[in-house]
Motif scaffolding. Structure first.
Motif, PDB file in Angstrom:
ATOM      1  N   SER A 261       0.857  -1.188   0.000  1.00  0.00           N
ATOM      2  CA  SER A 261       0.000   0.000   0.000  1.00  0.00           C
ATOM      3  C   SER A 261       0.888   1.231   0.000  1.00  0.00           C
ATOM      4  N   ARG A 263       0.622   5.357   1.154  1.00  0.00           N
ATOM      5  CA  ARG A 263      -0.100   6.538   1.643  1.00  0.00           C
ATOM      6  C   ARG A 263       0.773   7.739   1.392  1.00  0.00           C
ATOM      7  N   ASN A 276      -4.654  14.040   1.458  1.00  0.00           N
ATOM      8  CA  ASN A 276      -4.267  12.675   1.828  1.00  0.00           C
ATOM      9  C   ASN A 276      -4.747  11.670   0.793  1.00  0.00           C
ATOM     10  N   HIS A 278      -4.516   7.169   0.281  1.00  0.00           N
ATOM     11  CA  HIS A 278      -3.996   5.870   0.741  1.00  0.00           C
ATOM     12  C   HIS A 278      -4.645   4.798  -0.109  1.00  0.00           C
TER      13      HIS A 278
END
Ligand code: PBG
Length: 311
Positions: A261, A263, A276, A278
């Protein structure tokens, strides 16, 4: 696989950089007991100029002279902190990354002579850092603290702190470990408190593209999970096209089940706006994940924020 007899390793000449070279030499010696190594230390523009990095073509200030030694044939292998290698442009023509070593700690640390924690620092505390990423995040979460410009290699920053030029410092945990000074850490900051930079804690080995014997010889030092993380992070930054004054943070992680992943955040300089994103890779390869996260931030207005900051 046989390694070349002599491998000349070029790197910056700071204590941290030389410790990094020693790690590479030790890993090389374990993999190729017959290979000899020699160290070619160089001073970079970023080491010599202690003012604002944006005035000396910020990006590449810590890598240019190292790349030049590799390309001219004065050395065969360059060791770089991935964090210091510009991601908005390709690597210098004729060079490639042959391996990413296993990643160290990605987190930042607070260094306070009396051992205070970030939340315990009194109003007006002077925190030494020139990092726009650290300044923006501190401004958002701890507006009562005062960031003061602080450059120089980690040892010099610790000396300046001891001389009273600041009350506290923010430095990478990995860097403090490499210079043998984890003892000065008063608090390790979680990535939620202080989102790390792209490439944090990763060392890259760079070779001339046509030096296939050496590329083959050092590729065994590569760490597959770190390779995935570095690839996602660098593609993210490449698509975002930040500049040296744009506060950008983010990190990719392969979790225990093997899922990657990424972010990432983009901030205004005062930290008041924070975008942001993610995402999990799922079936995407690491580079496509990096692109996808960058596009997600661009859709939220990252371009306007980045271009709105003077540089
Ligand atoms: N800008 C200097 C620099 N480049 C890489 C590291 C830390 C080590 C790493 O992340 O590989 C540091 C020092 C710091 O930010 O405290």
């Amino acid at each position: 696989m046989s390694a070349p007899e002599l491998i000349r390793i070029v790197s910056r000449d700071s204590p941290m950089a030389l410790a990094q070279v020693e790690r590479v030499r030790a890993e090389l010696a374990a993999l190729h007991p017959g290979a000899r190594t020699e160290v070619v230390p160089v001073k970079t523009t970023g080491d010599k100029w202690l003012g604002d990095l944006s005035q000396v073509e910020g990006k590449g200030a810590f890598t240019k002279e190292v790349d030049a030694a590799l390309l001219s044939g004065e050395a065969d292998l360059a060791v770089h902190c991935v964090k210091d290698v510009p991601a908005d442009r390709p690597l210098p023509a004729g060079t490639v990354f042959a391996a990413f070593l296993e990643r160290d700690d990605v987190r930042d640390a607070l260094v306070h002579p009396d051992g205070l924690t970030l939340d315990g620092l009194p109003a007006g505390t002077r925190v030494g850092t020139s990092s726009v990423r650290r300044v923006a995040q501190l401004a958002a979460t701890h507006p009562h603290l005062r960031c003061v410009p602080f450059r120089g290699n980690a040892n010099r920053r610790l000396a300046k702190l001891a001389a009273g030029e600041a009350d506290a410092l923010l430095l990478a945990v990995s860097g403090l470990e490499r210079i043998g000074r984890p003892d000065v850490i008063s608090e390790v900051l979680s990535p939620e408190t202080m989102m790390p930079p792209i490439g944090a804690g990763i060392l890259a080995l760079q070779c001339r593209k046509d030096d296939t014997a050496l590329i083959d010889a050092v590729s065994g030092l590569g760490h597959p999970r770190t390779h995935q993380e570095a690839t996602a992070e660098r593609m993210f930054l490449h698509v975002l096209q930040g500049h040296c004054n744009s506060p950008i943070a983010g990190y990719a992680r392969v979790d225990r089940s093997g899922e990657l992943s990424l972010r990432a955040c983009v901030f205004t300089s005062d930290g008041k706006t924070r975008l942001n994103a993610h995402e999990w890779a799922g079936r995407l390869d690491p580079a496509t994940l990096g692109t996808s996260v960058a596009v997600a931030l661009l859709r939220q207005g990252a371009r306007e924020i980045i271009d709105g900051i003077a540089h």
